[in-house]
Design an enzyme around this catalytic site. Structure first.
Site, PDB file in Angstrom:
ATOM      1  N   CYS A   1       0.832  -1.204   0.000  1.00 35.54           N
ATOM      2  CA  CYS A   1       0.000   0.000   0.000  1.00 35.54           C
ATOM      3  C   CYS A   1       0.867   1.253   0.000  1.00 35.54           C
ATOM      4  O   CYS A   1       1.414   1.638   1.037  1.00 35.54           O
ATOM      5  CB  CYS A   1      -0.919  -0.010   1.222  1.00 35.54           C
TER       6      CYS A   1
ATOM      7  N   CYS B   1      -0.329   4.080   2.224  1.00 35.82           N
ATOM      8  CA  CYS B   1      -0.066   3.867   3.650  1.00 35.82           C
ATOM      9  C   CYS B   1       1.410   4.089   3.968  1.00 35.82           C
ATOM     10  O   CYS B   1       1.734   4.693   4.987  1.00 35.82           O
ATOM     11  CB  CYS B   1      -0.408   2.434   4.075  1.00 35.82           C
ATOM     12  N   ASP B   2       2.298   3.595   3.158  1.00 31.98           N
ATOM     13  CA  ASP B   2       3.710   3.505   3.542  1.00 31.98           C
ATOM     14  C   ASP B   2       4.674   4.328   2.689  1.00 31.98           C
ATOM     15  O   ASP B   2       5.860   4.400   3.006  1.00 31.98           O
ATOM     16  CB  ASP B   2       4.153   2.031   3.507  1.00 31.98           C
TER      17      ASP B   2
END
Ligand code: NAP
Length: 322
Positions: free
Chosen positions: A136, A139-140
């Site tokens: 993701c 997300c990261d």
């Protein structure tokens, strides 16, 4: 023994399921959450969550899920540590069959079983999840500011992830197993014209390389799919973007899905075609796929379920016995 009929059984314990439980609990519905095989969902394999509102310093994925779980428990949610194997909706109350314990009976069911990222399937990829390997970018990606990363995949998701990562990373390799992308032309063009993205065709990741002690990713061993030769590519992070699988096995025969297997619901609501069965989170959403959107969908499903139950009760339509 006479089985009791629950107001609402929630299938799944990620942000969608637990938010549904918080709302249903506060509506005095005494919800039951069936945890599923990955209690807490995809956030349990995410290290830092920095985009969930309310946590200015970020929060670890498992900690966020623990807080949501405690919040749901505070409002009389019962958790069942089991896996749903099927949902029977041909008569009411609905019957929710479980893997190792007795079935549950429910007036309404919220399907919040999520989606699972597809992984390549090599050991080093699994071992280094959260330490440089992710599925993701939203997300990261932030953790790879001015670093070199690689994205695996050739579909729209891979294009989108690679483009997104150029906001943070100094360079993005896009690794695809064939010599042609399946992504839409417009998304391909966006990637191919981005000076930070370098495409490596006809290659697969054979192994993810790491520093001693597996503290962080240092590179990839790539295998050429035409010649079979291998080479090493130094990178700081690896993003797998080869698609997601919605977890719909348990309801595939009873609810409609789109061409990619995601559950369909009625416009602007969480209602499915079966009255009393509602849907929330990544199991129906392949577009946003964020914890916060899943939580929002869980809230919607609980409110829809609550109002539906109230109307059914008012009309005397709720089942009296199993
Ligand atoms: P996808 O279209 O199924 O593409 C998956 C890609 O991963 C393919 O290129 C495939 O290679 C590759 N792949 C699969 N297994 C692999 C493996 N084991 N090793 C290496 N590569 C592997 O999945 P997606 O990109 O997630 O898209 C899913 C759906 O969502 C699509 O309909 C897409 O259009 C849609 N979507 C739309 C948007 C948007 O419009 N903004 C954004 C994201 C997704 P091959 O090509 O060789 O099979």
């Amino acid at each position: 023994m006479v089985a009791s009929i629950h107001n609402v059984v929630i299938v799944g314990s990620g942000p969608a399921g637990l938010t549904a439980a918080i709302y249903a609990g506060r509506a005095n519905l005494n919800p039951v959450v069936v945890d599923g095989i990955q209690p807490g969902g995809q956030l349990m394999i995410t290290s830092d969550v920095e985009n969930f509102p309310g946590f200015p310093d970020g929060i670890e994925g498992p900690e966020l899920m623990d807080l949501m779980r405690r919040q749901a428990a505070r409002f009389n949610t019962t958790f069942v540590e089991d896996e749903v194997t099927s949902v029977e909706v041909n008569k009411r109350p609905f019957k929710v069959n479980l893997g190792s314990t007795d079935p549950l009976y429910a007036h309404s069911v919220i399907i919040a079983s999520g989606a699972s990222a597809r992984w390549i399937g090599i050991e080093s990829e699994k071992r280094l999840q959260g330490r440089g390997v992710s599925a993701c970018a939203t997300c990261d990606g932030f953790f790879f500011r001015e670093k070199v990363v690689a994205v695996v995949g050739g579909g729209d998701t891979a294009m989108e992830e690679a483009s997104y990562l150029t906001r943070h990373a100094s360079k993005v390799y896009l690794i695809h197993r064939r010599d042609a992308f399946r992504a839409s032309k417009i998304m391909q063009d966006r990637c191919l014209s981005n000076p930070k993205i370098e495409v490596i065709y006809n290659s697969v990741v054979d192994e993810v390389l790491a520093a001693p002690g597996d503290t962080h990713v240092t590179g990839l061993r790539l295998k050429d799919t035409t010649s079979g030769s291998t080479r090493e590519l130094p990178v700081d992070g690896l993003f797998i973007a080869i698609g997601h699988e919605p977890n719909t096995k348990i309801v595939r025969d009873i609810l409609r899905t789109d061409d990619n297997g995601y559950l369909l619901h009625q416009p602007d609501s969480s209602y499915t075609d079966i009255p009393g069965v509602f849907v929330a989170g990544d199991v129906h959403d392949h577009h946003y796929r964020q914890a916060i959107t899943a939580a929002g969908a869980g809230c919607m499903a609980a409110i829809d379920a609550e109002r539906w139950l109230e109307a059914e009760a008012h009309d005397g339509k709720l089942a009296k016995s199993v």
